[in-house]
Design a protein around this motif. Structure first.
Motif, PDB file in Angstrom:
ATOM      1  N   LYS A 221       7.406  33.297   3.900  1.00 22.54           N
ATOM      2  CA  LYS A 221       7.912  33.399   5.420  1.00 22.54           C
ATOM      3  C   LYS A 221       7.790  32.682   7.114  1.00 22.54           C
ATOM      4  O   LYS A 221       6.611  32.098   6.651  1.00 22.54           O
ATOM      5  N   ARG A 222       8.922  31.820   7.347  1.00 19.60           N
ATOM      6  CA  ARG A 222       8.135  30.748   7.949  1.00 19.60           C
ATOM      7  C   ARG A 222       9.070  30.273   9.310  1.00 19.60           C
ATOM      8  O   ARG A 222      10.326  30.594   9.138  1.00 19.60           O
ATOM      9  N   THR A 223       8.927  29.731   9.986  1.00 16.23           N
ATOM     10  CA  THR A 223       9.553  29.159  11.084  1.00 16.23           C
ATOM     11  C   THR A 223       9.593  27.795  11.294  1.00 16.23           C
ATOM     12  O   THR A 223       8.792  26.794  10.766  1.00 16.23           O
ATOM     13  N   LEU A 224      11.249  27.263  10.887  1.00 15.58           N
ATOM     14  CA  LEU A 224      11.364  25.812  10.586  1.00 15.58           C
ATOM     15  C   LEU A 224      12.218  25.323  11.863  1.00 15.58           C
ATOM     16  O   LEU A 224      12.897  25.765  12.058  1.00 15.58           O
ATOM     17  N   ARG A 225      11.555  24.567  12.437  1.00 16.44           N
ATOM     18  CA  ARG A 225      11.912  23.109  13.664  1.00 16.44           C
ATOM     19  C   ARG A 225      12.845  22.514  13.022  1.00 16.44           C
ATOM     20  O   ARG A 225      11.977  20.975  12.275  1.00 16.44           O
ATOM     21  N   GLN A 226      14.312  22.380  13.519  1.00 16.23           N
ATOM     22  CA  GLN A 226      14.553  20.943  13.078  1.00 16.23           C
ATOM     23  C   GLN A 226      15.133  20.451  14.444  1.00 16.23           C
ATOM     24  O   GLN A 226      15.996  20.115  15.053  1.00 16.23           O
ATOM     25  N   LEU A 227      13.869  18.597  14.142  1.00 18.39           N
ATOM     26  CA  LEU A 227      13.706  18.733  15.859  1.00 18.39           C
ATOM     27  C   LEU A 227      14.266  17.652  16.044  1.00 18.39           C
ATOM     28  O   LEU A 227      14.997  16.951  16.526  1.00 18.39           O
ATOM     29  N   LEU A 228      14.681  16.266  15.087  1.00 16.51           N
ATOM     30  CA  LEU A 228      15.662  15.096  15.167  1.00 16.51           C
ATOM     31  C   LEU A 228      16.214  15.494  13.548  1.00 16.51           C
ATOM     32  O   LEU A 228      16.409  15.502  12.732  1.00 16.51           O
ATOM     33  N   PHE A 229      18.283  16.489  13.954  1.00 17.00           N
ATOM     34  CA  PHE A 229      18.623  16.445  12.645  1.00 17.00           C
ATOM     35  C   PHE A 229      20.115  16.632  13.454  1.00 17.00           C
ATOM     36  O   PHE A 229      20.506  17.434  13.847  1.00 17.00           O
ATOM     37  N   ASN A 230      20.815  14.952  13.465  1.00 17.72           N
ATOM     38  CA  ASN A 230      22.262  15.285  13.252  1.00 17.72           C
ATOM     39  C   ASN A 230      22.702  15.858  14.511  1.00 17.72           C
ATOM     40  O   ASN A 230      23.760  16.616  14.316  1.00 17.72           O
ATOM     41  N   GLY A 231      22.275  16.462  15.092  1.00 18.89           N
ATOM     42  CA  GLY A 231      22.684  16.898  16.327  1.00 18.89           C
ATOM     43  C   GLY A 231      22.477  16.154  17.933  1.00 18.89           C
ATOM     44  O   GLY A 231      22.786  15.292  17.617  1.00 18.89           O
ATOM     45  N   ASP A 232      22.180  17.115  18.395  1.00 13.71           N
ATOM     46  CA  ASP A 232      22.261  16.501  20.408  1.00 13.71           C
ATOM     47  C   ASP A 232      20.765  14.879  20.140  1.00 13.71           C
ATOM     48  O   ASP A 232      21.808  14.454  21.136  1.00 13.71           O
ATOM     49  N   VAL A 233      20.087  15.247  19.158  1.00 11.75           N
ATOM     50  CA  VAL A 233      19.281  13.802  18.953  1.00 11.75           C
ATOM     51  C   VAL A 233      19.909  12.621  18.245  1.00 11.75           C
ATOM     52  O   VAL A 233      19.963  13.079  17.179  1.00 11.75           O
ATOM     53  N   LYS A 234      20.376  11.438  18.504  1.00 11.92           N
ATOM     54  CA  LYS A 234      21.414  11.312  17.629  1.00 11.92           C
ATOM     55  C   LYS A 234      19.802  10.069  16.884  1.00 11.92           C
ATOM     56  O   LYS A 234      19.087   9.344  17.404  1.00 11.92           O
ATOM     57  N   SER A 235      20.429   9.589  15.541  1.00  9.49           N
ATOM     58  CA  SER A 235      19.567   8.871  14.269  1.00  9.49           C
ATOM     59  C   SER A 235      20.229   7.738  13.974  1.00  9.49           C
ATOM     60  O   SER A 235      21.496   8.906  13.216  1.00  9.49           O
ATOM     61  N   CYS A 236      19.770   7.027  12.945  1.00  5.69           N
ATOM     62  CA  CYS A 236      20.376   6.116  12.567  1.00  5.69           C
ATOM     63  C   CYS A 236      19.592   7.406  10.659  1.00  5.69           C
ATOM     64  O   CYS A 236      21.463   7.082   9.943  1.00  5.69           O
TER      65      CYS A 236
END
Length: 272
Positions: A154-169
């Motif tokens: 049982k875990r909480t996974l936080r996608q902080l930099l993930f192909n969404g609002d925050v753009k990255s290469c």
């Protein structure tokens, strides 16, 4: 800056424990008053730990081995704070990065300075274009509740930099925290041959350890990992683990694509 060269799976199969640790385990990222770098030739990523001393700022240097004037001339990075809330200044703009929060720093950045009492983990990869510096709080991004207590994952996974609002290469990054009483991460396991991944384990009790599984699904090996140690995971390797107590870890990926669910499953019944 420490160098870690890429390894093929057939080489890893014959390695003893000491060589596995030397190749894939990063033990000393965090030193008070210093920035420590490790360069992996798997997708040319850089792992770094920055710990500013109390009352002083710590500037992010450019390792001489990069042969670049600035670290971000051809790179981007995600920076996650595993210490208390603290400030990071990027090209004169100051951001307060919360505990387990993230700051994305894009290509073209000239200066980054860290302030106490932060404890900062940086994951960097080559970048082909510029995206703006972006602050992400620990409960922003995409938050997923996964696993079950009865399977100890049982875990909480936080996608902080993930192909969404925050753009990255190419960098993808986030934090997973296991619930009390849960110990397994990323099980059933998988590989993703389109990108490599690195894990930084933290919130591991002094008397506890995480047994990190790596290697091909049919030829697994393990590393015994302590608090604030990182594991480099090649694209062909599983990356899973079980702790003697609950813990947190930062996952960070770079490579061919940014599709989080682009995975090749490795059912536990097929692993050896």
């Amino acid at each position: 800056m420490e160098n870690r060269y890429a390894c093929a799976p057939e080489h890893v199969a014959g390695m003893r424990t000491a060589e596995l640790r030397e190749r894939f385990l990063v033990e000393n990222l965090f030193t008070d008053g210093e920035v420590n770098f490790t360069y992996s030739h798997h997708d040319r990523v850089i792992l770094a730990g920055a710990v500013p001393a109390e009352g002083a700022q710590l500037e992010l240097p450019t390792p001489e081995a990069l042969h670049a004037e600035h670290l971000f001339d051809n790179r981007e990075a995600g920076i996650i704070n595993i210490g208390a809330d603290a400030e990071v200044t990027v090209d004169g703009q100051t951001y307060t990065v919360a505990h387990k929060g993230l700051l994305y720093v894009g290509r073209g950045t000239r200066s980054v300075t860290f302030s106490a009492p932060g404890r900062f983990y940086l994951y960097s990869a080559p970048a082909h274009t510029e995206y703006p510096t972006t602050l992400v709080g620990p409960d922003e991004g995409n938050v997923l509740e996964l696993g079950e207590q009865e399977t100890s994952n049982k875990r909480t996974l936080r996608q902080l930099l993930f192909n969404g609002d925050v753009k990255s290469c190419q960098v993808m990054m986030g934090v997973t925290t296991l619930a009390p009483g849960s110990m397994w991460n990323t099980m059933p396991a998988h590989t993703h041959d389109r990108r490599m991944e690195a894990y930084l384990y933290f919130d591991v009790a002094d008397e506890a350890r995480v047994i990190h599984l790596m290697g091909e699904p049919s030829e697994t090996r393990h590393l015994v990992v302590a608090n604030e140690q990182a594991v480099i995971s090649p694209s062909w390797s599983v990356h899973s683990g079980v702790g003697t107590k609950a813990y947190s870890f930062i996952w960070a990926m770079a490579g061919e694509n940014q599709k989080f669910d682009d995975m090749d499953p490795a059912p536990v019944t097929s692993m050896e």
